[in-house]
Write a protein that holds these residues in place. Structure first.
Motif, PDB file in Angstrom:
ATOM      1  N   ILE A 109       0.881  -1.186   0.000  1.00  0.00           N
ATOM      2  CA  ILE A 109       0.000   0.000   0.000  1.00  0.00           C
ATOM      3  C   ILE A 109       0.910   1.224   0.000  1.00  0.00           C
ATOM      4  CG2 ILE A 109      -1.895   1.237   1.087  1.00  0.00           C
ATOM      5  CD1 ILE A 109      -2.483  -1.192   2.805  1.00  0.00           C
ATOM      6  N   LEU A 110       0.676   2.107  -0.947  1.00  0.00           N
ATOM      7  CA  LEU A 110       1.414   3.371  -0.991  1.00  0.00           C
ATOM      8  C   LEU A 110       0.492   4.484  -0.483  1.00  0.00           C
ATOM      9  CD1 LEU A 110       4.163   4.537  -2.660  1.00  0.00           C
ATOM     10  CD2 LEU A 110       2.301   5.751  -3.709  1.00  0.00           C
ATOM     11  N   THR A 113       5.474   4.991   2.613  1.00  0.00           N
ATOM     12  CA  THR A 113       5.018   6.365   2.830  1.00  0.00           C
ATOM     13  C   THR A 113       6.121   7.297   2.326  1.00  0.00           C
ATOM     14  OG1 THR A 113       6.002   6.481   5.043  1.00  0.00           O
ATOM     15  CG2 THR A 113       3.717   5.743   4.914  1.00  0.00           C
ATOM     16  N   TYR A 114       5.744   8.498   1.925  1.00  0.00           N
ATOM     17  CA  TYR A 114       6.778   9.454   1.497  1.00  0.00           C
ATOM     18  C   TYR A 114       6.304  10.874   1.726  1.00  0.00           C
ATOM     19  CZ  TYR A 114       4.258  10.318  -2.937  1.00  0.00           C
ATOM     20  OH  TYR A 114       3.331  10.677  -3.883  1.00  0.00           O
ATOM     21  N   LYS A 144       2.764  -2.934  -9.444  1.00  0.00           N
ATOM     22  CA  LYS A 144       1.349  -2.616  -9.256  1.00  0.00           C
ATOM     23  C   LYS A 144       1.051  -2.578  -7.755  1.00  0.00           C
ATOM     24  CE  LYS A 144      -2.620  -3.829 -11.896  1.00  0.00           C
ATOM     25  NZ  LYS A 144      -3.159  -4.445 -13.040  1.00  0.00           N
ATOM     26  N   VAL A 145       0.482  -1.488  -7.290  1.00  0.00           N
ATOM     27  CA  VAL A 145       0.258  -1.371  -5.837  1.00  0.00           C
ATOM     28  C   VAL A 145      -1.161  -0.912  -5.537  1.00  0.00           C
ATOM     29  CG1 VAL A 145       2.679  -0.785  -5.349  1.00  0.00           C
ATOM     30  CG2 VAL A 145       1.024   1.048  -5.746  1.00  0.00           C
ATOM     31  N   ASN A 146      -1.516  -0.994  -4.264  1.00  0.00           N
ATOM     32  CA  ASN A 146      -2.745  -0.381  -3.754  1.00  0.00           C
ATOM     33  C   ASN A 146      -2.365   1.029  -3.312  1.00  0.00           C
ATOM     34  OD1 ASN A 146      -4.388  -2.930  -3.730  1.00  0.00           O
ATOM     35  ND2 ASN A 146      -2.683  -3.535  -2.411  1.00  0.00           N
ATOM     36  N   LEU A 147      -3.299   1.943  -3.532  1.00  0.00           N
ATOM     37  CA  LEU A 147      -2.969   3.357  -3.324  1.00  0.00           C
ATOM     38  C   LEU A 147      -3.981   3.993  -2.391  1.00  0.00           C
ATOM     39  CD1 LEU A 147      -1.093   5.615  -4.493  1.00  0.00           C
ATOM     40  CD2 LEU A 147      -2.837   5.994  -6.247  1.00  0.00           C
ATOM     41  N   ILE A 148      -3.494   4.872  -1.516  1.00  0.00           N
ATOM     42  CA  ILE A 148      -4.429   5.640  -0.700  1.00  0.00           C
ATOM     43  C   ILE A 148      -3.958   7.086  -0.645  1.00  0.00           C
ATOM     44  CG2 ILE A 148      -3.318   4.734   1.417  1.00  0.00           C
ATOM     45  CD1 ILE A 148      -6.008   5.180   2.806  1.00  0.00           C
ATOM     46  N   GLY A 149      -4.881   8.001  -0.901  1.00  0.00           N
ATOM     47  CA  GLY A 149      -4.539   9.417  -0.849  1.00  0.00           C
ATOM     48  C   GLY A 149      -5.577  10.174  -0.049  1.00  0.00           C
ATOM     49  N   LEU A 150      -5.094  11.034   0.832  1.00  0.00           N
ATOM     50  CA  LEU A 150      -6.015  11.826   1.652  1.00  0.00           C
ATOM     51  C   LEU A 150      -5.934  13.293   1.232  1.00  0.00           C
ATOM     52  CD1 LEU A 150      -6.861  11.445   5.350  1.00  0.00           C
ATOM     53  CD2 LEU A 150      -6.155  13.705   4.573  1.00  0.00           C
ATOM     54  N   SER A 151      -7.085  13.857   0.934  1.00  0.00           N
ATOM     55  CA  SER A 151      -7.216  15.269   0.577  1.00  0.00           C
ATOM     56  C   SER A 151      -6.335  15.631  -0.624  1.00  0.00           C
ATOM     57  CB  SER A 151      -6.941  16.140   1.797  1.00  0.00           C
ATOM     58  OG  SER A 151      -7.429  17.434   1.524  1.00  0.00           O
TER      59      SER A 151
END
Ligand code: MLT
Length: 265
Positions: free
Chosen positions: A25-26, A53-54, A89-96
Motif C-alpha cells: 500500500i502506498l 510512505t513518502y 502494481k500497488v494499492n494506493l491511498i490518498g487523503l485530501s
C-alpha cells in the motif's frame, strides 16, 4: 527508516515498512503535512502489508528548490518511487491533496494500481473564489504571514470536537508548519490551485475504489465524497462518524480497520 531518492523535481524522502513479499500500500498525505501523519496506520497495517510512505515534494523532508510543483509532478515522483522499489502494481491511498494526486495517478498510469482509497477528497477543481483564497495565502506567506498561516491551518484541519480533547495535535501541527519552507508550502498551494477537474474521469475508473469521508470534515464535506461515489462505477463509500478532515488521525483505529478490510477484499 528514512531513505532518499533523487527525482527530476525533488530529493524525495520515503520509508518502507513490513515484509517486501507482502501486498503493498502506498500512502499519499495531504497538505501541508508529511508522511508522519500515517504513523497510526503504519503501526496497525504493517504486520499485514508492505507500507510505503513518502513526503511530497516541498513538504516534510522532501526538498523543492524551484517553487514549481504541480499535481502531475507529484505523480511523476510517485511513479519514480514505484520504479525505484521495483513495484509493478500497488494499492494506493490518498487523503485530501493526496487524493487529488491519487486520482491523477490512476488516470495517467492505470496499469500501476490495483485498487485505490480516496479519503476526505474531491474531484472538483478549485472554483475562482477558492483560487483567490489560495493566492491570498501565498501572498501572506511570502510577506511575513507564516505564523498566521500555521495557526489558521492547524486549527482548520481538526474538527472542533477533536480539538477539545486533543490540544497537542493542533499545537504540534502548527510547530511543524512553521518549520516548513515557504517555497514548498507556496509551491503546493499553487499545485492545488492549478489542478484539473477530475469529474469526467470518474466514470472511466476501472479499479475497485473506496471513498472515505468524515462526518465532521469542514474542509471537504461528506457531500463531495458522495458525489464521487455515485460517478465511479466500482465505488464503495465509508462515512466515518466523529471524524474531521484528517479522519486517519481523528479515528485511527476505525480508519485503519477499514483500510485493511478493503485492501484484503
Ligand atoms: C489538504 O488537506 O490536503 C488540503 O486542505 C486540501 C485543499 O486545501 O484543497
Amino acid at each position: 527508516m528514512d531513505q532518499y531518492l533523487q527525482t527530476d523535481n525533488s530529493r524525495l524522502c520515503f520509508s518502507s515498512f513490513g515484509e517486501t513479499n507482502q501486498e503493498t500500500i502506498l500512502f499519499i498525505h495531504g497538505f501541508p503535512l508529511s508522511k508522519e501523519t500515517w504513523e497510526e496506520q503504519v503501526k496497525f497495517l504493517s504486520p499485514y502489508f508492505r507500507i510505503v510512505t513518502y513526503d511530497l515534494c516541498g513538504l516534510g523532508n522532501s526538498s523543492n528548490e524551484t517553487g514549481f510543483v504541480t499535481i502531475d509532478s507529484h505523480v511523476a515522483d510517485l511513479i519514480a518511487i514505484l520504479d525505484f522499489l521495483k513495484l509493478k502494481k500497488v494499492n494506493l491511498i490518498g487523503l485530501s491533496m493526496g487524493g487529488y494526486i491519487a486520482l491523477r495517478a490512476i488516470n495517467l498510469f492505470p496499469e500501476r494500481f490495483k485498487s485505490v482509497i480516496l479519503s476526505n477528497t474531491r474531484a472538483d477543481a478549485d472554483s475562482n473564489e477558492v483560487k483567490e483564497k489560495r493566492f491570498a495565502q501565498i501572498a501572506a506567506l511570502t510577506s511575513g504571514g507564516h505564523a498566521d498561516f500555521a495557526q489558521g491551518t492547524s486549527m482548520a484541519l481538526f474538527s472542533e470536537d477533536f480539538r477539545k480533547t486533543n490540544f497537542d495535535k493542533p499545537l504540534n501541527l502548527k510547530k511543524y508548519i512553521l518549520s516548513q519552507s515557504k517555497i514548498g508550502l507556496c509551491g503546493n498551494i499553487m499545485a492545488m490551485a492549478s489542478r484539473q477537474d477530475a469529474n469526467s474521469f470518474l466514470a472511466k475508473i476501472n479499479l475497485p475504489v473506496l471513498v472515505i469521508t468524515g462526518d465532521n470534515d469542514n474542509v471537504i464535506p461528506n457531500k463531495e465524497g458522495l458525489k464521487m461515489k455515485t460517478l465511479i462505477p466500482e465505488a464503495q463509500i465509508y462515512q466515518i462518524k466523529e471524524a474531521g478532515h484528517l479522519s486517519n488521525i481523528e479515528q485511527p483505529v476505525v480508519f485503519s480497520k477499514k483500510v485493511k478490510e478493503f485492501f484484503e477484499s
